[in-house]
Scaffold this motif. Structure first.
Motif, PDB file in Angstrom:
ATOM      1  N   LYS A  73       0.855  -1.186   0.000  1.00  0.00           N
ATOM      2  CA  LYS A  73       0.000   0.000   0.000  1.00  0.00           C
ATOM      3  C   LYS A  73       0.891   1.236   0.000  1.00  0.00           C
ATOM      4  O   LYS A  73       1.725   1.410   0.908  1.00  0.00           O
ATOM      5  CB  LYS A  73      -0.905   0.039   1.239  1.00  0.00           C
ATOM      6  N   LEU A  74       0.740   2.078  -1.002  1.00  0.00           N
ATOM      7  CA  LEU A  74       1.490   3.323  -1.079  1.00  0.00           C
ATOM      8  C   LEU A  74       0.551   4.478  -0.773  1.00  0.00           C
ATOM      9  O   LEU A  74      -0.416   4.725  -1.513  1.00  0.00           O
ATOM     10  CB  LEU A  74       2.097   3.498  -2.477  1.00  0.00           C
ATOM     11  N   VAL A  75       0.827   5.191   0.325  1.00  0.00           N
ATOM     12  CA  VAL A  75       0.032   6.352   0.727  1.00  0.00           C
ATOM     13  C   VAL A  75       0.942   7.565   0.573  1.00  0.00           C
ATOM     14  O   VAL A  75       1.801   7.825   1.419  1.00  0.00           O
ATOM     15  CB  VAL A  75      -0.473   6.210   2.169  1.00  0.00           C
ATOM     16  N   ALA A  76       0.764   8.301  -0.525  1.00  0.00           N
ATOM     17  CA  ALA A  76       1.681   9.393  -0.879  1.00  0.00           C
ATOM     18  C   ALA A  76       0.904  10.688  -1.041  1.00  0.00           C
ATOM     19  O   ALA A  76      -0.008  10.778  -1.868  1.00  0.00           O
ATOM     20  CB  ALA A  76       2.426   9.055  -2.171  1.00  0.00           C
ATOM     21  N   ALA A  77       1.280  11.700  -0.254  1.00  0.00           N
ATOM     22  CA  ALA A  77       0.641  13.024  -0.320  1.00  0.00           C
ATOM     23  C   ALA A  77       1.519  14.014   0.430  1.00  0.00           C
ATOM     24  O   ALA A  77       2.333  13.618   1.265  1.00  0.00           O
ATOM     25  CB  ALA A  77      -0.758  12.971   0.293  1.00  0.00           C
ATOM     26  N   PRO A  78       1.369  15.308   0.145  1.00  0.00           N
ATOM     27  CA  PRO A  78       2.157  16.312   0.879  1.00  0.00           C
ATOM     28  C   PRO A  78       1.828  16.311   2.364  1.00  0.00           C
ATOM     29  O   PRO A  78       0.886  15.652   2.823  1.00  0.00           O
ATOM     30  CB  PRO A  78       1.739  17.634   0.208  1.00  0.00           C
ATOM     31  N   ALA A  79       2.601  17.078   3.112  1.00  0.00           N
ATOM     32  CA  ALA A  79       2.396  17.169   4.556  1.00  0.00           C
ATOM     33  C   ALA A  79       1.009  17.713   4.860  1.00  0.00           C
ATOM     34  O   ALA A  79       0.484  18.574   4.152  1.00  0.00           O
ATOM     35  CB  ALA A  79       3.458  18.079   5.174  1.00  0.00           C
ATOM     36  N   GLY A  80       0.412  17.193   5.937  1.00  0.00           N
ATOM     37  CA  GLY A  80      -0.854  17.742   6.410  1.00  0.00           C
ATOM     38  C   GLY A  80      -2.094  17.127   5.798  1.00  0.00           C
ATOM     39  O   GLY A  80      -3.188  17.654   5.994  1.00  0.00           O
ATOM     40  N   TYR A  81      -1.973  16.016   5.074  1.00  0.00           N
ATOM     41  CA  TYR A  81      -3.136  15.376   4.479  1.00  0.00           C
ATOM     42  C   TYR A  81      -3.665  14.206   5.307  1.00  0.00           C
ATOM     43  O   TYR A  81      -4.507  13.456   4.842  1.00  0.00           O
ATOM     44  CB  TYR A  81      -2.831  14.914   3.058  1.00  0.00           C
ATOM     45  N   GLY A  82      -3.151  14.036   6.493  1.00  0.00           N
ATOM     46  CA  GLY A  82      -3.685  13.005   7.380  1.00  0.00           C
ATOM     47  C   GLY A  82      -3.294  11.595   6.988  1.00  0.00           C
ATOM     48  O   GLY A  82      -4.048  10.651   7.264  1.00  0.00           O
TER      49      GLY A  82
ATOM     50  N   LEU B  81       2.659  -4.485   3.443  1.00  0.00           N
ATOM     51  CA  LEU B  81       3.610  -3.413   3.666  1.00  0.00           C
ATOM     52  C   LEU B  81       2.967  -2.099   3.265  1.00  0.00           C
ATOM     53  O   LEU B  81       2.524  -1.929   2.129  1.00  0.00           O
ATOM     54  CB  LEU B  81       4.885  -3.641   2.837  1.00  0.00           C
ATOM     55  N   VAL B  82       2.915  -1.143   4.207  1.00  0.00           N
ATOM     56  CA  VAL B  82       2.315   0.165   3.963  1.00  0.00           C
ATOM     57  C   VAL B  82       3.438   1.206   3.952  1.00  0.00           C
ATOM     58  O   VAL B  82       4.161   1.352   4.944  1.00  0.00           O
ATOM     59  CB  VAL B  82       1.269   0.524   5.033  1.00  0.00           C
ATOM     60  N   LEU B  83       3.567   1.916   2.851  1.00  0.00           N
ATOM     61  CA  LEU B  83       4.595   2.938   2.687  1.00  0.00           C
ATOM     62  C   LEU B  83       3.933   4.309   2.763  1.00  0.00           C
ATOM     63  O   LEU B  83       3.160   4.676   1.872  1.00  0.00           O
ATOM     64  CB  LEU B  83       5.317   2.766   1.346  1.00  0.00           C
TER      65      LEU B  83
ATOM     66  N   GLY C  91      -0.263  -5.945 -10.391  1.00  0.00           N
ATOM     67  CA  GLY C  91      -1.491  -5.840  -9.614  1.00  0.00           C
ATOM     68  C   GLY C  91      -1.284  -6.031  -8.132  1.00  0.00           C
ATOM     69  O   GLY C  91      -2.195  -6.464  -7.413  1.00  0.00           O
ATOM     70  N   GLU C  92      -0.082  -5.682  -7.623  1.00  0.00           N
ATOM     71  CA  GLU C  92       0.228  -5.881  -6.216  1.00  0.00           C
ATOM     72  C   GLU C  92       0.314  -4.563  -5.448  1.00  0.00           C
ATOM     73  O   GLU C  92       0.719  -4.550  -4.287  1.00  0.00           O
ATOM     74  CB  GLU C  92       1.563  -6.624  -6.081  1.00  0.00           C
ATOM     75  N   LEU C  93      -0.067  -3.445  -6.078  1.00  0.00           N
ATOM     76  CA  LEU C  93       0.112  -2.137  -5.454  1.00  0.00           C
ATOM     77  C   LEU C  93      -1.208  -1.379  -5.373  1.00  0.00           C
ATOM     78  O   LEU C  93      -1.895  -1.190  -6.376  1.00  0.00           O
ATOM     79  CB  LEU C  93       1.129  -1.314  -6.252  1.00  0.00           C
ATOM     80  N   THR C  94      -1.537  -0.932  -4.153  1.00  0.00           N
ATOM     81  CA  THR C  94      -2.652  -0.019  -3.938  1.00  0.00           C
ATOM     82  C   THR C  94      -2.083   1.370  -3.700  1.00  0.00           C
ATOM     83  O   THR C  94      -1.166   1.521  -2.884  1.00  0.00           O
ATOM     84  CB  THR C  94      -3.495  -0.448  -2.723  1.00  0.00           C
TER      85      THR C  94
END
Length: 791
Positions: free
Chosen positions: A127-136, A247-249, A266-269
């Motif tokens: 799981k890739l959680v990518a965003a600028p600072a302050g997006y929770g 694995l959560v990044l 197909g292994e990436l959210t």
């Protein structure tokens, strides 16, 4: 059972002279002897290899026992004032509990089931959680993890974790907290005498697989990890991730991992800022339902549009609106003309606090992560705990972690609160950092103390901590970390700590091969020598000479002389450096054309008690023995030596460093000799970036000579590119006109001894007899042709 020194004495008499008719597999005090006539007998060669490995294992166990603390603190060690004990060097740096504490799930957090559904999509592995600072990002991931019936390991990363050993110690410890024993084998690999990230990653993945149940590993703030070696091991973990693991990044930017491969398979959210931004319904729950603000749908929509759903801005807006008499009018006055939304809102939040709470919150913003005890010490008060609890309960961007009583301030809020503090009390931040460094060092957290001491510009504290830990950093493969911190210290302060300048110069040579940085640091050590005279201790002189010698950018004859002096110093006063000094001397002798002397010095290096734990010296000695074996046509022995040197370099995550490149060149030369040009090209080209410095140097010229166009085994591809300048470089080096010479080493030189005369004089004679001081090869091992003449 014979002692290593006895075995090595017999080895020296058996086959390490020019033209010897025996093939010797000699490793750390053990030897298997094969007649030259039997070299082509595969059964005999295999048997000799097995005998050599058995001897190696026996010798390694003997060396480990002999390298006792009593011997390490012997009376001959006159440089003990700056020299750490064996236990100090081998012990891993302590971990900070706050970095592996699972963030506490706030009861007042907005429920966001749509984020959970996105993360659950197709039950993908990564799981890739990518965003600028302050997006929770962190809050969203923590809430999703709470909904799972799974073990949770959480690691909060920072810039200091750009070290493979440190990074994986934290990851393995976090996994071991899920169930005791899951990370035990990985930690043993990382904390053992020779740390191995590669084996640690394998062991950790095996431990997770054995766990059987679902396990989620979260790497928070992954964007701070930029070191190629760290990225490489993370990629390895991605390839081996067990089926029961997720694995959560969590990151602000996409990491340079193999995401395309995962995406295609197909292994990436992936969750981006647009998915994490608050909707109007979520903003209503935050501000009206939970915040108890009297706002209608139009005003909520207005805030969402003007903040673009930026979670941090909405939270700050909620705190601000609680302090005004008419929230609806304030929302209408709050327009998009405010360029720095967070700065504006954070100043409003601070203005709403009483003096005590504002003082503690501003102190927390300087510290970033803190405990009540640390806060009390820094702010010189005794009531931080209830105030921190009150601020955390009021949602003032302070988060209590799940373990160990640590708190963490939101980094976005902290940036602006620090600016507010600087305007009110310009010296406060520096004062807080200085006191934090004192507290953290006293509580066994040197890396975190370094961060605060550097921020406070307390360079004496930074230098003092680095002096204490420099040997541990170099031997564990964290030389880049040492160089990074030394670069933060002004030159005039480094001069006061000559051992720091010398050890950083050695680390720069072993990691990046940065000739300019090495020369600068050695110059600073020399300035200290000129200022102190006889007060410069033998340990520092020995380290400086090793740094000057290993990369041979001062010419071969000077390297032979300097390395001989380093060995003399190590033998007389600093036993702990004998392995490295002998390895450096062996390398210089090889390039001087003294194969007998090079082999003898390298063998003595590997025979030193505990040498298997002094990996940099072991790699250089092994590489030298491999090259000597190639010169003598003993390809089987050369391969064995080169393979072991590569394995050792990899054990401290050093393959992408100058020392790793040296091992790669040895293997490349072996592959050329075996007739495998394509594989050799891969090894040799990879070394070029480390050997090609800002000036002509011996290693670059030698590398190009090995891959000259006339050699049939290397006449294709990039391995032969640039060979046209070989003759010119060899002429320049032979005449001693290397423009990158380091400062003179007179201040590092001890008195002459008979030992030095017996080796360096012979090497100088070899160098004078040759047509060039280089003499990197008498002939090409694969085609038999001679290298280009330097005349």
């Amino acid at each position: 059972m014979p002692r290593p020194e006895d075995v090595n004495g017999r080895i020296g008499g058996l086959g390490l002279s020019t033209g010897a008719d025996v093939l010797i597999h000699v490793t750390f005090g053990g030897a298997a002897v094969v007649d030259r006539g039997e070299m082509d007998d595969p059964i005999r060669v295999a048997q000799s290899r097995r005998e050599g490995e058995r001897a190696l294992q026996a010798a390694e166990s003997r060396c480990f026992v002999q390298d006792s603390p009593a011997e390490m603190t012997g009376s001959r060690r006159s440089g003990r004032s700056v020299q750490p004990t064996k236990a100090e060097v081998e012990a891993p740096l302590p971990l900070v509990e706050a970095k592996i504490a699972i963030p506490r799930l706030r009861s007042a957090a907005v429920a966001r089931p749509r984020i959970g559904r996105l993360l659950d999509e197709d039950d993908r592995t990564v799981k890739l959680v990518a965003a600028p600072a302050g997006y929770g990002k962190t809050t969203a991931v923590r809430a999703w993890c709470a909904s799972l019936d799974a073990g949770l390991a959480w690691v909060k990363l920072d810039a200091v974790d750009n070290d493979p050993l440190r990074l994986w110690r934290y990851v393995a410890t976090a996994v071991d907290r899920v169930r005791s024993g899951l990370g035990r084998m990985a930690l043993q690999r990382l904390n053992g005498p020779v740390a191995s990230p590669e084996l640690a990653v394998d062991e950790l993945m095996n431990g997770i697989a054995v766990y059987g149940e679902q396990l989620v590993l979260v790497l928070d703030d992954l964007h701070v990890i930029t070191e190629p070696a760290c990225i490489a091991w993370l990629d390895r973990a991605l390839l081996q991730l067990p089926l029961n693991a997720r694995l959560v990044l969590v990151t602000r930017t996409d990491p340079p991992l193999g995401l395309a491969r995962l995406r295609a398979g197909g292994e990436l959210t992936e969750l981006r800022a647009n998915a994490l931004a608050f909707t109007a319904a979520e903003a209503r729950e935050l501000l009206v339902t939970r915040g108890r603000l009297e706002l209608d749908d139009l005003e909520i929509e207005m805030l969402v549009q003007r903040t673009e759903g930026w979670v941090a801005a909405l939270v700050l807006a909620g705190l601000w609106l609680k302090t005004v008499e008419d929230p609806a009018s304030a929302v209408r006055a709050f327009s998009g003309e405010h360029q720095f939304v967070a700065e504006y809102l954070s100043s409003e939040v601070l203005a709403s606090l009483d003096a005590d709470r504002r003082s503690v919150l501003q102190g927390a913003c300087v510290l970033g992560e803190l405990t009540p005890e640390l806060c009390d010490y820094v702010l010189e008060r005794d009531d931080s705990r209830p105030l921190l609890d009150a601020l955390e309960g009021a949602n003032a961007f302070l988060q209590r972690l799940k373990r160990a009583g640590w708190y963490r301030i939101h980094p976005l809020f902290a940036d602006f609160a620090r600016a507010e503090l600087a305007a009110v009390d310009p010296g406060a931040a520096e004062r807080y950092h200085r006191r934090a460094a004192e507290w953290l060092e006293g509580h066994g957290m040197p890396v975190e103390a370094l961060t605060h001491a550097s921020a406070a510009r307390d360079y004496d504290t930074v230098a003092r901590i680095l002096v204490e830990y420099h040997a541990r950093l170099i031997r564990s493969g964290a030389g880049r970390t040492l160089v990074h911190w030394v670069r933060q210290i002004p030159d005039e302060r480094i001069v006061a700590y000559p051992v720091l300048a010398a050890s950083a110069a050695l680390a720069a040579g072993l990691t990046d091969g940065d000739a300019a940085e090495r020369r600068r640091l050695l110059g600073l050590a020399e300035r200290a020598a000129a200022a102190r005279g006889a007060e410069l201790d033998p340990y520092t002189r020995c380290v400086a000479l090793m740094a000057a010698t290993l990369t041979i950018d001062n010419g071969v004859e000077q390297a032979v002389a300097d390395s001989a002096r380093a060995v003399e110093l190590a033998l007389d006063t600093v036993d702990d450096l004998v392995t490295g000094a002998l390895a450096a001397h062996a390398r210089a002798l090889f390039f001087a054309g003294d194969l007998d002397g090079a082999a003898s010095a390298a063998t003595r290096s590997l025979a030193q008690p505990g040498s298997e734990r002094r990996v940099p010296g072991g790699v250089h000695a092994g590489v030298t023995l491999a090259l000597v074996a190639l010169e003598r046509g003993r390809i089987v022995t050369a391969r064995t030596r080169a393979e072991r040197a590569r394995a050792q370099a990899g054990q401290i995550a050093s393959m992408r460093t100058w020392i790793g490149a040296s091992a790669g060149v040895a293997m490349g030369c072996v592959l050329l000799a075996e007739g495998h040009p394509a594989e050799a090209e891969h090894e040799l080209v990879g070394a070029q970036e480390f050997f090609s410095g800002d000036v002509a140097n011996v290693h670059e010229a030698w590398l190009r000579t090995c891959t000259k166009p006339g050699c049939s085994s290397s006449s294709r591809g990039r391995a032969s590119s640039g060979a046209g300048s070989t003759m010119q470089k060899r002429r320049s080096l032979a005449r001693g006109r290397c423009s990158g010479r380091s400062p003179t080493r007179e201040s590092f030189r001890p008195s002459r001894t008979r030992w030095r005369a017996s080796s360096s004089k012979r090497a100088s004679a070899h160098a004078r007899e040759s047509s060039s001081i280089l003499r990197p090869r008498r002939s090409c091992p694969c085609c038999g042709s001679s290298p280009p003449s330097s005349r």
